[in-house]
Enzyme design. Structure first.
Site, short mmCIF file in Angstrom:
data_model
loop_
_atom_site.label_atom_id
_atom_site.label_comp_id
_atom_site.label_asym_id
_atom_site.label_seq_id
_atom_site.Cartn_x
_atom_site.Cartn_y
_atom_site.Cartn_z
N ASP A 126 -18.16 39.74 -9.86
CA ASP A 126 -17.28 40.37 -9.32
C ASP A 126 -17.78 41.75 -8.96
O ASP A 126 -18.05 42.55 -10.06
CB ASP A 126 -15.96 40.50 -10.07
CG ASP A 126 -14.73 41.31 -9.81
OD1 ASP A 126 -14.97 42.04 -8.58
OD2 ASP A 126 -13.71 41.00 -10.20
N ARG A 170 -4.52 28.68 9.21
CA ARG A 170 -4.83 28.75 8.03
C ARG A 170 -6.33 28.36 7.90
O ARG A 170 -7.19 28.75 7.05
CB ARG A 170 -3.93 27.74 7.34
CG ARG A 170 -4.40 27.63 5.91
CD ARG A 170 -3.55 26.83 4.73
NE ARG A 170 -2.33 26.02 5.45
CZ ARG A 170 -2.67 24.85 5.77
NH1 ARG A 170 -3.76 24.06 5.78
NH2 ARG A 170 -1.63 24.01 6.08
N TYR A 205 -12.19 42.35 -15.96
CA TYR A 205 -10.70 42.80 -15.47
C TYR A 205 -9.52 41.80 -16.27
O TYR A 205 -9.61 40.76 -16.08
CB TYR A 205 -10.62 42.39 -14.05
CG TYR A 205 -9.49 42.88 -13.26
CD1 TYR A 205 -8.84 44.18 -13.08
CD2 TYR A 205 -8.62 41.53 -12.59
CE1 TYR A 205 -7.63 44.38 -12.54
CE2 TYR A 205 -7.76 41.87 -11.82
CZ TYR A 205 -7.20 43.25 -11.95
OH TYR A 205 -6.02 43.48 -11.30
N LYS A 236 -9.47 47.08 -2.88
CA LYS A 236 -10.01 48.34 -3.32
C LYS A 236 -10.99 49.06 -2.47
O LYS A 236 -10.73 49.34 -1.40
CB LYS A 236 -10.92 48.00 -4.85
CG LYS A 236 -9.93 47.07 -5.55
CD LYS A 236 -9.02 47.80 -6.14
CE LYS A 236 -7.71 46.70 -6.91
NZ LYS A 236 -8.27 46.10 -7.98
#
Ligand SMILES: *Cc1c(COP(=O)(O)O)cnc(C)c1O
Length: 345
Positions: free
Chosen positions: A156, A31, A83, A181
């Protein structure tokens, strides 16, 4: 050691220590750090021209982790057509626990100036926006944010990828992507990433990504845990991606430049076709001279990307009928993969 030209997929959750607290090769628990994640984080940092990359379990987990750098009572400014998922996070998750957000039309940056409050800590934008493809002048906005010390600018960059736009070079403090994406580019990974050159922001994000104290308590004292500060540094999140997703996303990056060029070439053909169609009332593509911010797009981007929005003549029933009859585009959400998708947002 093996001579492999591609770094191996590293699935181990834990790494050997030579003595207690002293890992053999700098990593102790997956992690906190993993070789496959590190490969991807370094590659994306290089592509964005930043010093540090941090990968997360999704674009949305990236947003959540960044907001956790702040404390209840802080104020954010964002663009009014950000978004949908980001808007939902600000309004439905952050607002009920005490974060305030103002959404403004940033085609006129005076609106941003007017929205600043003494407790404004972050300006969060997206350019072009999903899905209306409106632009924000990053350089001009960064100059405004710099006049308010203690406020950071987050961009972004999902819609253009680092191949067509580098917000850090225009003055942003952090650039984020939904890796889901263009970066992964094959519609088979959900993941997010943040890149920054600011070491202080990196340390804060690294601590939150990690879930273990990367920040040494004696050098960076944590604030006392009070109810109003419970979302500050008192908790870490640990929203990390799997090594396999990092391996795939890293593989996707290798063809990013080729995919982006082809996406753009195809987008121009489709945008020109739609613009000449009597059935379209509006075509929105920053590469078209008809886009209201075409000049800004040419100035701050090195390309226009592969996303197009358009309005069909008639009402929703006409739009639905259109999508029931498309042949080459799959009717499905998301973007940035090698297949062609379409949807009514
Ligand atoms: C998809 C998307 C996100 C969210 O990313 P996920 O990986 O789906 O969580 C954030 N910003 C933009 C612009 C997006 O298109």
């Amino acid at each position: 050691m093996t001579g492999a030209v591609i770094p191996p997929l590293s699935l181990s959750t834990t790494f050997k220590q030579v003595s207690p607290g002293e890992p053999m090769a700098g990593m102790d628990y997956s992690r906190s750090g993993n070789p496959s994640r590190k490969n991807f984080e370094e590659a994306i940092a290089a592509l964005e021209g930043g010093k540090h990359g941090l990968a997360f379990a999704s674009g949305s987990a990236t947003t959540a982790t960044i907001i956790n750098m702040f404390k209840a009572g802080d104020h954010f400014i964002s663009v009014n057509d950000v978004y949908g998922g980001t808007n939902r996070y600000f309004n439905r998750v952050a607002a009920p626990i005490g974060f305030h957000s103002t959404f403004v039309d940033m085609s006129d940056l005076k609106n941003v100036e007017a929205a600043f409050r003494p407790n404004t800590k972050m300006v969060w934008i997206e350019t072009p926006t999903n899905p209306t493809l409106r632009l924000v002048d990053i350089k001009a906005l960064a100059a405004i944010v710099k006049r308010h010390p203690g406020t950071i600018l987050v961009v972004d960059n999902t819609f253009l990828s680092p191949y067509f736009q580098n917000p850090l070079s225009l003055g942003a403090d952090i650039v984020v992507h939904s890796v889901t994406k263009y970066l992964n580019g094959h519609s088979d990974v959900v993941m997010g990433v943040a890149v920054t050159s600011n070491s202080e922001l990196y340390e804060k994000l690294k601590f939150l990504q990690n879930g273990t104290p990367a920040i040494q308590p004696h050098t960076h004292p944590r604030p006392p845990i009070t109810p109003s500060l419970s979302l500050s540094f008192s908790q870490a999140i640990g929203a990390v991606p799997s090594p396999f997703d990092c391996f795939l996303a890293n593989r996707g990056l290798k063809t990013l430049h080729i995919r982006m060029e082809k996406h753009q070439e195809n987008a121009f053909i489709v945008a020109n076709f739609l613009e000449s169609s009597p059935f379209c009332t509006e075509v929105i593509y920053p590469g078209l001279a008809s886009h209201p911010q075409h000049e800004l797009a040419k100035r701050q981007q090195s390309g226009f990307g592969g996303m197009i929005s358009f309005r069909i003549k008639g009402d929703l029933s006409n739009a639905k009928r259109f999508f029931q009859h498309i042949k080459y585009f799959t009717l499905a959400e998301s973007l940035g993969g090698i297949e062609s998708l379409s949807e009514i947002p």
